[in-house]
Design a protein around this motif. Structure first.
Motif, PDB file in Angstrom:
ATOM      1  N   ASN A 134     -16.008 -10.608  -5.542  1.00  0.00           N
ATOM      2  CA  ASN A 134     -15.895 -10.034  -4.198  1.00  0.00           C
ATOM      3  C   ASN A 134     -15.105 -10.940  -3.265  1.00  0.00           C
ATOM      4  O   ASN A 134     -14.243 -10.490  -2.502  1.00  0.00           O
ATOM      5  CB  ASN A 134     -17.284  -9.768  -3.616  1.00  0.00           C
ATOM      6  CG  ASN A 134     -17.972  -8.592  -4.269  1.00  0.00           C
ATOM      7  OD1 ASN A 134     -17.327  -7.743  -4.862  1.00  0.00           O
ATOM      8  ND2 ASN A 134     -19.289  -8.539  -4.167  1.00  0.00           N
ATOM      9  N   VAL A 135     -15.406 -12.238  -3.314  1.00  0.00           N
ATOM     10  CA  VAL A 135     -14.682 -13.190  -2.465  1.00  0.00           C
ATOM     11  C   VAL A 135     -13.208 -13.224  -2.862  1.00  0.00           C
ATOM     12  O   VAL A 135     -12.315 -13.217  -2.005  1.00  0.00           O
ATOM     13  CB  VAL A 135     -15.297 -14.603  -2.570  1.00  0.00           C
ATOM     14  CG1 VAL A 135     -14.448 -15.617  -1.813  1.00  0.00           C
ATOM     15  CG2 VAL A 135     -16.717 -14.607  -2.010  1.00  0.00           C
ATOM     16  N   ASP A 228      -1.451   5.146   9.379  1.00  0.00           N
ATOM     17  CA  ASP A 228      -1.426   4.730  10.784  1.00  0.00           C
ATOM     18  C   ASP A 228      -0.197   3.895  11.123  1.00  0.00           C
ATOM     19  O   ASP A 228      -0.012   3.501  12.282  1.00  0.00           O
ATOM     20  CB  ASP A 228      -2.689   3.908  11.112  1.00  0.00           C
ATOM     21  CG  ASP A 228      -3.914   4.790  11.321  1.00  0.00           C
ATOM     22  OD1 ASP A 228      -3.737   5.935  11.790  1.00  0.00           O
ATOM     23  OD2 ASP A 228      -5.030   4.342  11.012  1.00  0.00           O
ATOM     24  N   GLY A 229       0.622   3.591  10.114  1.00  0.00           N
ATOM     25  CA  GLY A 229       1.810   2.785  10.354  1.00  0.00           C
ATOM     26  C   GLY A 229       1.524   1.313  10.552  1.00  0.00           C
ATOM     27  O   GLY A 229       2.362   0.581  11.092  1.00  0.00           O
ATOM     28  N   LEU A 230       0.347   0.843  10.089  1.00  0.00           N
ATOM     29  CA  LEU A 230      -0.014  -0.563  10.253  1.00  0.00           C
ATOM     30  C   LEU A 230       0.645  -1.417   9.171  1.00  0.00           C
ATOM     31  O   LEU A 230       0.764  -0.991   8.023  1.00  0.00           O
ATOM     32  CB  LEU A 230      -1.533  -0.731  10.208  1.00  0.00           C
ATOM     33  CG  LEU A 230      -2.303  -0.040  11.343  1.00  0.00           C
ATOM     34  CD1 LEU A 230      -3.800  -0.133  11.092  1.00  0.00           C
ATOM     35  CD2 LEU A 230      -1.950  -0.672  12.687  1.00  0.00           C
ATOM     36  N   ALA A 231       1.031  -2.620   9.519  1.00  0.00           N
ATOM     37  CA  ALA A 231       1.713  -3.526   8.601  1.00  0.00           C
ATOM     38  C   ALA A 231       0.738  -4.085   7.573  1.00  0.00           C
ATOM     39  O   ALA A 231      -0.478  -4.056   7.775  1.00  0.00           O
ATOM     40  CB  ALA A 231       2.347  -4.670   9.386  1.00  0.00           C
ATOM     41  N   PRO A 232       1.252  -4.614   6.452  1.00  0.00           N
ATOM     42  CA  PRO A 232       0.371  -5.238   5.460  1.00  0.00           C
ATOM     43  C   PRO A 232      -0.512  -6.340   6.035  1.00  0.00           C
ATOM     44  O   PRO A 232      -1.622  -6.566   5.556  1.00  0.00           O
ATOM     45  CB  PRO A 232       1.357  -5.804   4.423  1.00  0.00           C
ATOM     46  CG  PRO A 232       2.558  -4.946   4.547  1.00  0.00           C
ATOM     47  CD  PRO A 232       2.656  -4.585   6.012  1.00  0.00           C
ATOM     48  N   SER A 233      -0.035  -7.036   7.058  1.00  0.00           N
ATOM     49  CA  SER A 233      -0.843  -8.096   7.666  1.00  0.00           C
ATOM     50  C   SER A 233      -2.103  -7.534   8.314  1.00  0.00           C
ATOM     51  O   SER A 233      -3.127  -8.219   8.399  1.00  0.00           O
ATOM     52  CB  SER A 233      -0.017  -8.862   8.707  1.00  0.00           C
ATOM     53  OG  SER A 233       0.456  -7.985   9.714  1.00  0.00           O
ATOM     54  N   ALA A 234      -2.055  -6.276   8.772  1.00  0.00           N
ATOM     55  CA  ALA A 234      -3.256  -5.649   9.337  1.00  0.00           C
ATOM     56  C   ALA A 234      -4.294  -5.444   8.235  1.00  0.00           C
ATOM     57  O   ALA A 234      -5.501  -5.684   8.443  1.00  0.00           O
ATOM     58  CB  ALA A 234      -2.893  -4.310   9.968  1.00  0.00           C
ATOM     59  N   TYR A 235      -3.840  -5.008   7.072  1.00  0.00           N
ATOM     60  CA  TYR A 235      -4.742  -4.884   5.930  1.00  0.00           C
ATOM     61  C   TYR A 235      -5.295  -6.258   5.552  1.00  0.00           C
ATOM     62  O   TYR A 235      -6.487  -6.405   5.231  1.00  0.00           O
ATOM     63  CB  TYR A 235      -3.994  -4.258   4.758  1.00  0.00           C
ATOM     64  CG  TYR A 235      -4.789  -4.159   3.476  1.00  0.00           C
ATOM     65  CD1 TYR A 235      -5.914  -3.356   3.400  1.00  0.00           C
ATOM     66  CD2 TYR A 235      -4.395  -4.859   2.334  1.00  0.00           C
ATOM     67  CE1 TYR A 235      -6.639  -3.254   2.218  1.00  0.00           C
ATOM     68  CE2 TYR A 235      -5.104  -4.760   1.151  1.00  0.00           C
ATOM     69  CZ  TYR A 235      -6.230  -3.956   1.101  1.00  0.00           C
ATOM     70  OH  TYR A 235      -6.934  -3.863  -0.075  1.00  0.00           O
ATOM     71  N   GLY A 236      -4.442  -7.266   5.601  1.00  0.00           N
ATOM     72  CA  GLY A 236      -4.890  -8.624   5.326  1.00  0.00           C
ATOM     73  C   GLY A 236      -5.973  -9.078   6.278  1.00  0.00           C
ATOM     74  O   GLY A 236      -6.938  -9.739   5.885  1.00  0.00           O
ATOM     75  N   THR A 237      -5.864  -8.721   7.548  1.00  0.00           N
ATOM     76  CA  THR A 237      -6.884  -9.088   8.533  1.00  0.00           C
ATOM     77  C   THR A 237      -8.229  -8.462   8.189  1.00  0.00           C
ATOM     78  O   THR A 237      -9.280  -9.120   8.244  1.00  0.00           O
ATOM     79  CB  THR A 237      -6.445  -8.636   9.940  1.00  0.00           C
ATOM     80  OG1 THR A 237      -5.222  -9.293  10.279  1.00  0.00           O
ATOM     81  CG2 THR A 237      -7.511  -8.978  10.977  1.00  0.00           C
ATOM     82  N   ALA A 238      -8.213  -7.182   7.826  1.00  0.00           N
ATOM     83  CA  ALA A 238      -9.458  -6.494   7.453  1.00  0.00           C
ATOM     84  C   ALA A 238     -10.089  -7.133   6.225  1.00  0.00           C
ATOM     85  O   ALA A 238     -11.310  -7.315   6.145  1.00  0.00           O
ATOM     86  CB  ALA A 238      -9.189  -5.016   7.215  1.00  0.00           C
ATOM     87  N   MET A 239      -9.266  -7.485   5.236  1.00  0.00           N
ATOM     88  CA  MET A 239      -9.786  -8.088   4.017  1.00  0.00           C
ATOM     89  C   MET A 239     -10.328  -9.489   4.267  1.00  0.00           C
ATOM     90  O   MET A 239     -11.332  -9.900   3.674  1.00  0.00           O
ATOM     91  CB  MET A 239      -8.689  -8.123   2.955  1.00  0.00           C
ATOM     92  CG  MET A 239      -8.269  -6.753   2.463  1.00  0.00           C
ATOM     93  SD  MET A 239      -9.605  -5.877   1.609  1.00  0.00           S
ATOM     94  CE  MET A 239      -9.550  -6.662   0.005  1.00  0.00           C
ATOM     95  N   LEU A 240      -9.679 -10.251   5.146  1.00  0.00           N
ATOM     96  CA  LEU A 240     -10.197 -11.573   5.494  1.00  0.00           C
ATOM     97  C   LEU A 240     -11.532 -11.467   6.220  1.00  0.00           C
ATOM     98  O   LEU A 240     -12.433 -12.297   6.025  1.00  0.00           O
ATOM     99  CB  LEU A 240      -9.186 -12.328   6.351  1.00  0.00           C
ATOM    100  CG  LEU A 240      -7.961 -12.877   5.607  1.00  0.00           C
ATOM    101  CD1 LEU A 240      -6.982 -13.509   6.588  1.00  0.00           C
ATOM    102  CD2 LEU A 240      -8.382 -13.904   4.552  1.00  0.00           C
ATOM    103  N   ALA A 241     -11.672 -10.444   7.053  1.00  0.00           N
ATOM    104  CA  ALA A 241     -12.951 -10.215   7.728  1.00  0.00           C
ATOM    105  C   ALA A 241     -14.036  -9.920   6.702  1.00  0.00           C
ATOM    106  O   ALA A 241     -15.169 -10.424   6.795  1.00  0.00           O
ATOM    107  CB  ALA A 241     -12.831  -9.063   8.724  1.00  0.00           C
ATOM    108  N   ASN A 242     -13.708  -9.114   5.696  1.00  0.00           N
ATOM    109  CA  ASN A 242     -14.662  -8.823   4.626  1.00  0.00           C
ATOM    110  C   ASN A 242     -15.021 -10.091   3.859  1.00  0.00           C
ATOM    111  O   ASN A 242     -16.196 -10.341   3.546  1.00  0.00           O
ATOM    112  CB  ASN A 242     -14.054  -7.781   3.688  1.00  0.00           C
ATOM    113  CG  ASN A 242     -14.950  -7.463   2.504  1.00  0.00           C
ATOM    114  OD1 ASN A 242     -14.828  -8.069   1.442  1.00  0.00           O
ATOM    115  ND2 ASN A 242     -15.847  -6.505   2.678  1.00  0.00           N
ATOM    116  N   SER A 243     -14.018 -10.918   3.550  1.00  0.00           N
ATOM    117  CA  SER A 243     -14.250 -12.161   2.819  1.00  0.00           C
ATOM    118  C   SER A 243     -15.157 -13.106   3.595  1.00  0.00           C
ATOM    119  O   SER A 243     -16.086 -13.705   3.037  1.00  0.00           O
ATOM    120  CB  SER A 243     -12.915 -12.843   2.522  1.00  0.00           C
ATOM    121  OG  SER A 243     -13.104 -14.045   1.816  1.00  0.00           O
ATOM    122  N   ALA A 244     -14.895 -13.239   4.898  1.00  0.00           N
ATOM    123  CA  ALA A 244     -15.738 -14.113   5.723  1.00  0.00           C
ATOM    124  C   ALA A 244     -17.178 -13.611   5.748  1.00  0.00           C
ATOM    125  O   ALA A 244     -18.133 -14.409   5.679  1.00  0.00           O
ATOM    126  CB  ALA A 244     -15.169 -14.178   7.144  1.00  0.00           C
TER     127      ALA A 244
END
Length: 400
Positions: A134-135, A228-244
């Motif tokens: 998961n991490v 939504d036209g969001l950049a890959p970095s937006a997906y990265g932010t969500a995934m980092l939030a999940n990781s934290a």
């Protein structure tokens, strides 16, 4: 030492598993959302095939050979993704990626159950495998999103190829060449016999429904965020939030679910049912979002569900799988995740037909079905426990 190396291998493969995380984004950018959904669905089909083959290879050839072969093939597929551009080629590579990307999982599980004789220690180790997975997945999506924006998707696929080769070398160096179980045991264990275990059938049914929601993090989320036209970095932010959230919440929630003797405090069925419902609610919420904050919040809220599923699945493999079939029992659960990963094409269709509310409704329905499947699962597990108690000391019955 070996268990630590297996955990490190799992983490390396998942943390650098950029090919699956960003395959949808890459194809969507070049060929559209529907093509991306089709490619991820083909990945899921390949995942089913690869897990069944890997489980059989693990039980017959041993973890070392199965793991090494699969990881080197995965590296070759990732290398192919760095140069492929035609849609047909990408579809073929998506299928091949599914066949190889998670091939290490049955081998890792089999080695844990072979080397640890205590059920409590097995449960703890299996739980650690799910935790590092998961991490790793969260870090892959988080870091990969920013790397992709800076260097492109092909660079990510090349990194994935290098990591797969490194993992293969680590496995080759650490594991012995011995078989996962004596040949005499292997000769009498087939997938047909494994399917006759009612516990496994209901566990797989519940796992398919629960992981349909869990894998929404890396299948549904990229599709709706792309819409939504969001950049890959937006997906990265969500995934980092999940990781934290995984890092922060795993210790207290695991202590709540697992006792000092490393055994689950509560029956597996209710724990899995709770995880399924939490995952469904969180991913349904994610389907209705349109902002980075909203997606990140949903990614955090699903973490307790991930932990419940990890604990339940780890305990099941540690206690239910008989000798000589551990790889195939784990493969069956991995196939459940693979079947769950077949949803992207359906998600893309649902987005077109009914929009986000329809996607959210389907996710909730899947979660409820997973919770309902835990009722007969609990009943079959209680029946098996009663049979175990009736057996002479030291005898562990094979459920087929």
């Amino acid at each position: 030492m070996v268990i630590t190396a297996l955990l490190a291998t799992t983490f390396l493969v998942k943390a650098c598993g950029f090919a699956y995380d960003f395959l949808g984004y890459s194809i969507s950018a070049a060929h559209g959302t529907t093509a991306a959904g089709a490619a991820l669905t083909l990945f899921g089909v390949g995942w089913c095939v690869g897990q069944l083959a890997s489980g059989a290879m693990t039980d017959r050839l041993g973890a070392r050979s199965a793991c090494t072969i699969g990881l080197l093939l995965a590296a070759a597929v990732c290398a192919g993704l760095t140069v492929a551009s035609g849609l047909n080629t990408l579809m073929l590579l998506a299928f091949c990626l599914g066949c190889t990307m998670d091939v290490h999982r049955p081998a890792v599980s089999a080695q844990i159950n072979e080397r640890l004789t205590n059920d409590g220690a097995r449960t703890r180790a299996q739980g650690w495998v799910y935790w590092v997975s998961n991490v790793g997945i969260s870090l892959s999506g988080g870091v990969g999103g920013f790397v992709a924006q800076a260097h492109g998707y092909r660079f990510l696929f090349a990194l994935n190829a290098v990591a797969s080769v490194a993992a293969a070398l680590l496995v080759r160096r650490t594991l012995t060449g011995r078989r996962a179980a004596p040949r005499a045991e292997q000769a009498h264990v087939t997938y047909a016999q494994i399917i006759s275990d009612a516990r496994l059938r209901w566990m797989v049914a519940a796992a398919i429904a629960a992981t349909t929601c869990a894998y929404g993090l890396i299948s549904v989320l990229p599709l709706v965020m792309s819409a939504d036209g969001l950049a890959p970095s937006a997906y990265g932010t969500a995934m980092l939030a999940n990781s934290a959230a995984v890092l922060l919440l795993s210790p207290p929630l695991t202590r709540l679910l697992v006792g000092r003797d490393d055994r689950v405090r509560y029956p597996i069925g209710p724990v899995l049912a709770a995880g399924s419902l939490i995952l469904g609610a969180a991913m349904a919420l994610a389907a209705l979002q349109h902002t980075i904050v909203g997606y990140a919040t949903a990614a955090v809220l699903m973490v307790p569900g991930e932990i419940c599923y990890s604990v339940a699945a780890g305990a099941f493999v540690a206690t239910a799988a008989p000798a000589g079939a551990i790889g195939r029992y784990q493969a069956a659960l991995s196939v459940a995740g693979a079947i769950a990963s077949l949803t992207p094409l359906a998600v893309a269709g649902a987005l077109t037909a009914g929009g986000r509310p329809l996607v959210a409704g389907l996710l909730v329905a899947s979660a409820v079905l997973g919770a309902l499947a835990c009722v007969p699962l609990s009943r079959t597990l209680r029946t098996a426990d009663t049979a175990d108690t009736a057996e002479p000391a030291g005898h562990r019955p094979v459920p087929y």
